[in-house]
Design a protein around this motif. Structure first.
Motif, mmCIF file in Angstrom:
data_model
loop_
_atom_site.group_PDB
_atom_site.id
_atom_site.type_symbol
_atom_site.label_atom_id
_atom_site.label_comp_id
_atom_site.label_asym_id
_atom_site.label_seq_id
_atom_site.Cartn_x
_atom_site.Cartn_y
_atom_site.Cartn_z
ATOM 1 N N THR A 1 0.836 -1.210 0.000
ATOM 2 C CA THR A 1 0.000 0.000 0.000
ATOM 3 C C THR A 1 0.869 1.259 0.000
ATOM 4 N N THR A 2 0.300 2.339 -0.519
ATOM 5 C CA THR A 2 0.990 3.623 -0.597
ATOM 6 C C THR A 2 -0.019 4.742 -0.355
ATOM 7 N N PHE A 3 0.326 5.695 0.487
ATOM 8 C CA PHE A 3 -0.479 6.901 0.663
ATOM 9 C C PHE A 3 -0.203 7.837 -0.505
ATOM 10 N N LEU A 4 -1.252 8.457 -1.052
ATOM 11 C CA LEU A 4 -1.108 9.363 -2.199
ATOM 12 C C LEU A 4 -1.411 10.798 -1.769
ATOM 13 N N PRO A 5 -0.395 11.523 -1.262
ATOM 14 C CA PRO A 5 -0.645 12.878 -0.763
ATOM 15 C C PRO A 5 -1.152 13.839 -1.833
ATOM 16 N N ASN A 6 -0.738 13.651 -3.080
ATOM 17 C CA ASN A 6 -1.175 14.565 -4.148
ATOM 18 C C ASN A 6 -2.632 14.368 -4.538
ATOM 19 N N ILE B 1 -13.957 -2.073 3.377
ATOM 20 C CA ILE B 1 -12.975 -1.022 3.660
ATOM 21 C C ILE B 1 -13.469 -0.277 4.899
ATOM 22 N N THR B 2 -12.649 -0.238 5.940
ATOM 23 C CA THR B 2 -13.058 0.341 7.220
ATOM 24 C C THR B 2 -12.081 1.452 7.606
ATOM 25 N N ASP B 3 -12.612 2.624 7.957
ATOM 26 C CA ASP B 3 -11.725 3.707 8.396
ATOM 27 C C ASP B 3 -11.638 3.708 9.926
ATOM 28 N N ALA B 4 -10.871 4.652 10.478
ATOM 29 C CA ALA B 4 -10.632 4.700 11.926
ATOM 30 C C ALA B 4 -11.885 5.066 12.717
ATOM 31 N N ASN B 5 -12.908 5.588 12.053
ATOM 32 C CA ASN B 5 -14.187 5.881 12.712
ATOM 33 C C ASN B 5 -15.148 4.697 12.614
ATOM 34 N N TYR C 1 -8.332 0.070 7.192
ATOM 35 C CA TYR C 1 -7.875 -1.207 6.665
ATOM 36 C C TYR C 1 -8.878 -1.757 5.663
ATOM 37 N N MET C 2 -8.402 -2.694 4.868
ATOM 38 C CA MET C 2 -9.226 -3.389 3.883
ATOM 39 C C MET C 2 -9.064 -4.887 4.089
ATOM 40 N N ALA D 1 -6.470 -11.302 3.583
ATOM 41 C CA ALA D 1 -6.354 -10.919 4.989
ATOM 42 C C ALA D 1 -6.362 -9.398 5.118
ATOM 43 N N PRO D 2 -6.803 -8.887 6.264
ATOM 44 C CA PRO D 2 -6.815 -7.429 6.449
ATOM 45 C C PRO D 2 -5.422 -6.822 6.227
ATOM 46 N N PHE D 3 -5.410 -5.683 5.533
ATOM 47 C CA PHE D 3 -4.173 -4.924 5.371
ATOM 48 C C PHE D 3 -4.464 -3.465 5.672
ATOM 49 N N THR D 4 -3.440 -2.776 6.183
ATOM 50 C CA THR D 4 -3.599 -1.408 6.669
ATOM 51 C C THR D 4 -3.401 -0.389 5.566
ATOM 52 N N LEU D 5 -4.228 0.638 5.615
ATOM 53 C CA LEU D 5 -4.038 1.842 4.802
ATOM 54 C C LEU D 5 -3.737 2.951 5.809
ATOM 55 N N HIS D 6 -2.589 3.611 5.650
ATOM 56 C CA HIS D 6 -2.248 4.649 6.620
ATOM 57 C C HIS D 6 -1.296 5.674 6.020
#
Length: 137
Positions: free
Chosen positions: A17-22, A56-60, A98-99, A126-131
């Motif tokens: 996974t990669t965060f895409l700031p742009n 897909i689940t966010d921190a909320n 996470y997804m 399996a669950p993987f983190t998006l961060h």
């Protein structure tokens, strides 16, 4: 149909996974991530990815559910001993989430039978983190 026993655990999934700031607007709760998935076929038979299901689940604890045919517009056939790689994306309202999900696949044996007429097997992801880079510090 093939009488050869098939072991679904011979189909593996790895994720980067990669965060895409742009493509993100943190001040507006818009965090975009890319994920690259590699599906490997360690069996002796060709397999075809028919559909997918993502949670897909966010921190909320907000959940997005995605179901659909194939991935990125394709229903790839993965020959024995080979792999298929694709990149897609997800947007969250939080910098952390996470997804997890499943691919639904068929053994493409024989090749002249429509995938819809073949028995489906599930390959869990399996669950993987998006961060974001600082979300876990």
């Amino acid at each position: 149909m093939s009488n050869i026993p098939f072991n679904p655990s011979l189909v593996g999934v790895s994720v980067v996974t990669t965060f895409l700031p742009n493509h993100s607007i943190p001040d507006e709760g818009h965090f975009t991530f890319a994920y690259t998935i590699t599906i490997s076929n360690a069996s002796d038979l060709p397999v075809q990815l028919v559909s997918r299901h993502w949670i897909i689940t966010d921190a909320n604890e907000e959940i997005q559910e995605v179901r659909g045919e194939g991935v990125v517009g394709e229903q790839p056939v993965i020959p024995p001993g080979e792999s298929y790689r694709y990149t897609s994306g997800a947007t969250l309202a939080t910098p952390l989430g996470y997804m997890q999900g499943s691919y639904y696949m068929v053994v493409r044996e024989p090749m002249d039978v429509s995938p819809g007429e073949l028995p489906t097997f599930e390959v869990p992801v399996a669950p993987f983190t998006l961060h974001t880079p600082t979300a876990l510090n």
